[in-house]
Scaffold this motif. Sequence first.
Motif, short mmCIF file in Angstrom:
data_model
loop_
_atom_site.label_atom_id
_atom_site.label_comp_id
_atom_site.label_asym_id
_atom_site.label_seq_id
_atom_site.Cartn_x
_atom_site.Cartn_y
_atom_site.Cartn_z
N GLU A 45 34.29 63.83 -11.08
CA GLU A 45 32.88 63.43 -10.95
C GLU A 45 32.55 63.14 -9.50
O GLU A 45 33.38 62.64 -8.73
CB GLU A 45 32.61 62.17 -11.79
N HIS B 157 28.81 74.19 -12.42
CA HIS B 157 29.80 73.15 -12.70
C HIS B 157 29.47 71.89 -11.90
O HIS B 157 29.61 70.76 -12.41
CB HIS B 157 31.20 73.66 -12.34
N ASP C 105 26.18 70.39 -13.74
CA ASP C 105 26.28 70.08 -15.17
C ASP C 105 27.48 69.20 -15.50
O ASP C 105 27.45 68.47 -16.49
CB ASP C 105 26.36 71.38 -15.98
N THR C 106 28.53 69.27 -14.69
CA THR C 106 29.74 68.51 -14.98
C THR C 106 29.99 67.39 -13.97
O THR C 106 30.12 66.22 -14.33
CB THR C 106 30.97 69.44 -15.04
N ARG D 3 27.18 64.89 -14.13
CA ARG D 3 26.72 64.70 -15.52
C ARG D 3 26.16 63.30 -15.77
O ARG D 3 25.33 63.12 -16.67
CB ARG D 3 27.87 64.98 -16.48
N SER E 202 20.43 70.35 -17.13
CA SER E 202 21.20 71.18 -18.06
C SER E 202 20.31 72.24 -18.71
O SER E 202 20.74 73.37 -18.94
CB SER E 202 21.85 70.30 -19.14
#
Length: 514
Positions: free
Chosen positions: A262, A294, A297-298, A301, A310
């Motif tokens: 993250e 990535h 969205d990750t 997040r 998203s």
Amino acid sequence: MTRIDAIESVNAGGGSGDRAIVIGAGLGGLAAAMRLGAKGYRVTVIDKLDVPGGRGSAIWQDGHRFDLGPTIVTVPQLYRELWAACGRDFDKDVTLKALDPFYEIRWPDGTKFVAQQDTDKLRAEVAKLSPDDLAGFDKFLEDSAKRYWFGFEDLGRRSMHKLWELIKVLPTFAKLRADRSVYAHAARRVKNEKLRMALSFHPLFIGGDPCHVTSMYILVAYLEKEFGVHYAMGGLAGMAQAMAHVIEDQSGAMLMDTEVDEIVVHKGAVTGVRLASGLEMGADIVVSNADSGHTYDTLLRNHDRRRWTSKRLARTRYSMSLFVWYFGTKGTAEAWSDVDHHTILNGPRYTGLLKDIFIKGKLCDDMSLYVHRPSVTDPSVAPEGDDSFYVLSPVPHLGHDNGIDWAQEEPIYKEKMLAVLEDQLLPGLREKISTEVVFTPETFRDRYLSPFGSGFSIEPRILQSAWFRPHNVSEEARGLYLVGAGTHPGAGVPGVISTAEVLSTLVPDVESVK
């Protein structure tokens, strides 16, 4: 520097204003780290793989080196400029060998087209296919040059994160018919269908459908002819290692076998990253060389996003994926004398196959193949007397509704690929294979954390290019920047190297930060 030393070094400089973390040791991330090191930042590069290079890394197996991704170097001045910005001499660290001819294109009926640098020889190749198209071919080269100087040297080397920058160039886009596809532009200049393919397939090198990608990308024809096509001895993996050495000489750190879970944001600004182990590393700026999908969205997040939500990412069109078969052959160095460094084998269809791959998500038997035989140029890739190959086939990414079960399909597709190779290029291949590795779209998803296993991130359609593409400076968090294939100017080795150049115009020098 050990992993613990690198982590402690980053965390020890709290509040100094000069700590930078680069997520991903792909070529864009390595170039970004070099640029930041030259600006005075203390840089730590973090990557989940065990070697630098990302898609440009390699696998060593049974005495063979398999270069996993890009195989050629174009626009060599980009790398010389990058090294010079760090006070280094590129040519002392990396040896480039010019390839001429660049590659040979073959069709099932035995027709060939040899792409090369000499204009007269190239025109002779055109005349073999279609003498009536010579005038149109000459015009195509003129068109290519205009788009190179505007699209690559101008737009491609500066940030496009401000809408006004896009608005200013719209008249030029209109004049150059950027709304027309690469294939459509080639079709306006030449009538022979094989020649249309030879002039329009280049967007596949950056993950684009030639029938839908903006005609700005015909600039590649000029780029190749003007500056040549080169091979980096030791492969792109060797060049990536050289880039890592520059970073370490700048007192930077390479933290391999380590995954970022993250990007940490506090009060709208990045404060560092959290590793998959749970450990946090502080930073004043974070540069993500991970896929932009990535990244947002990750890695972001848990942070509210304004633009790259998203929902928006779900509407984004990604590039196709790839099926790549890497194999070594025993005692073949003197065999297949008509097979050079690069060969493109066309199937019987071109535009129909593109539609099946990009639009329908359909896996087809009439595949087209890109064959890389680096051992004819670089003997270090294989044991003496042997060869190393990679054969690539564009295939649909994993996001289509009619998904492909690659666990079941892998051996079937490989057998079909083998049949094509033995029939059209490498007779007797089956008995010569000594070792092999296969990458499917699932490998691209898992190894590179690429959404849908796409080979080249976001497809470079006109409304997914320049300002419409994820920006090099993120609007989602202060201090967050993006480099690599998923940001501006886009995929391909020159593109990702240029993302780092754009980054360097956006990030202040350390002296001005303090």
